[in-house]
Motif scaffolding. Structure first.
Motif, PDB file in Angstrom:
ATOM      1  N   SER A  56      -6.211   8.634   0.522  1.00  0.00           N
ATOM      2  CA  SER A  56      -7.367   7.730   0.609  1.00  0.00           C
ATOM      3  C   SER A  56      -8.595   8.268  -0.121  1.00  0.00           C
ATOM      4  N   ASP A  57      -8.643   9.590  -0.335  1.00  0.00           N
ATOM      5  CA  ASP A  57      -9.762  10.184  -1.083  1.00  0.00           C
ATOM      6  C   ASP A  57      -9.802   9.675  -2.519  1.00  0.00           C
ATOM      7  N   TYR A  58      -8.654   9.192  -3.004  1.00  0.00           N
ATOM      8  CA  TYR A  58      -8.540   8.811  -4.417  1.00  0.00           C
ATOM      9  C   TYR A  58      -8.563   7.303  -4.631  1.00  0.00           C
ATOM     10  N   LYS A  59      -9.018   6.571  -3.622  1.00  0.00           N
ATOM     11  CA  LYS A  59      -9.180   5.117  -3.785  1.00  0.00           C
ATOM     12  C   LYS A  59     -10.144   4.882  -4.945  1.00  0.00           C
ATOM     13  N   GLY A  60      -9.790   3.981  -5.816  1.00  0.00           N
ATOM     14  CA  GLY A  60     -10.619   3.744  -6.992  1.00  0.00           C
ATOM     15  C   GLY A  60     -10.141   4.506  -8.210  1.00  0.00           C
ATOM     16  N   LYS A  61      -9.084   5.317  -8.017  1.00  0.00           N
ATOM     17  CA  LYS A  61      -8.491   6.054  -9.131  1.00  0.00           C
ATOM     18  C   LYS A  61      -6.986   5.785  -9.180  1.00  0.00           C
ATOM     19  N   GLU A  91      -0.104   6.541   3.185  1.00  0.00           N
ATOM     20  CA  GLU A  91      -1.189   7.519   3.282  1.00  0.00           C
ATOM     21  C   GLU A  91      -0.593   8.888   3.628  1.00  0.00           C
ATOM     22  N   PRO A 111       0.832  -1.212   0.000  1.00  0.00           N
ATOM     23  CA  PRO A 111       0.000   0.000   0.000  1.00  0.00           C
ATOM     24  C   PRO A 111       0.861   1.255   0.000  1.00  0.00           C
ATOM     25  N   LYS A 113      -5.596   1.653  -8.531  1.00  0.00           N
ATOM     26  CA  LYS A 113      -6.906   1.965  -7.991  1.00  0.00           C
ATOM     27  C   LYS A 113      -7.144   1.369  -6.604  1.00  0.00           C
ATOM     28  N   ALA A 114      -6.389   0.326  -6.282  1.00  0.00           N
ATOM     29  CA  ALA A 114      -6.519  -0.308  -4.964  1.00  0.00           C
ATOM     30  C   ALA A 114      -5.615   0.354  -3.913  1.00  0.00           C
ATOM     31  N   GLY A 115      -4.855   1.371  -4.346  1.00  0.00           N
ATOM     32  CA  GLY A 115      -3.974   2.067  -3.414  1.00  0.00           C
ATOM     33  C   GLY A 115      -2.605   1.428  -3.268  1.00  0.00           C
TER      34      GLY A 115
END
Length: 200
Positions: free
Chosen positions: A44-49, A30, A27, A144-146
């Motif tokens: 963490s705001d950009y999880k999925g990107k 953060e 990971p 996207k998974a961080g």
């Protein structure tokens, strides 16, 4: 003598801890940081990107060449056009002559026609040290998974002159493979450029 050795070991350990390096396949560290407009960004705001971090300092001739030629802005525009989050991270210490106040940074953003998502003011060095950013540029790609999937040089052309477009661009290749769902073949390279100015 034993006390001195112990102290040196402790200082050395602190140094290592203060300048950790983010690890491929794990990971991405953060962070919470403000951009030059005062907006707070949490990774963490950009999880999925997909997220790209760019260690930035226009005073460095290597970094400056990427912007002078327009190659970096083109890559930023290409990536953000694919919904990639691109964060410029400027870790120049506030006491360093090369530090950009938010006002100066905004002027530079406009003058250089920067196409990133945001310019992170990392004058504390917190983000840079978490990732082990050592040079400008020094690039990081987070999936996207961080997870950190690439770190190192932006391309295979470590030169402060000429056209970067002639190089093989590791960041573009990594993002393209992530979008296509393909295996990343080059996940780590040695970054090139000027040392990040964490000190005064």
């Amino acid at each position: 003598m034993k006390k001195l050795i112990g102290l040196l070991l402790a200082l050395s350990l602190c140094n290592v801890l203060a300048f950790a390096a983010a690890e491929i396949g794990k990971p991405a560290p953060e962070f919470t940081a403000k951009d030059i407009n005062g907006k707070t960004h949490n990774l963490s705001d950009y999880k999925g990107k997909i997220v790209v971090l760019e260690a930035y300092n226009l005073d460095c001739p290597f970094c400056r060449n990427h912007f002078k030629t327009g190659a970096m802005q083109e890559l930023q525009a290409e990536m953000t056009g694919k919904r990639v989050v691109w964060l410029l991270v400027n870790s120049v210490n506030a006491k360093n002559p090369g530090y950009r106040s938010p006002e100066k940074a905004k002027q530079e953003w406009d003058a250089q026609k920067i196409k990133a998502t945001a310019w992170i003011d990392d004058s504390s060095g917190e983000v840079g040290k978490k990732y082990g950013m050592r040079t400008t540029p020094h690039m990081f790609v987070i999936d996207k998974a961080g997870m950190l999937v690439y770190q190192g040089a932006i391309d295979d052309r470590p030169s402060p002159q000429g056209d970067p477009r002639t190089a093989s661009n590791y960041v573009r290749e990594t993002v393209q493979k992530l979008i296509a769902g393909e295996k990343i073949t080059v996940s780590q390279t040695k970054s090139y450029g000027c040392a990040v100015k964490y000190g005064s």
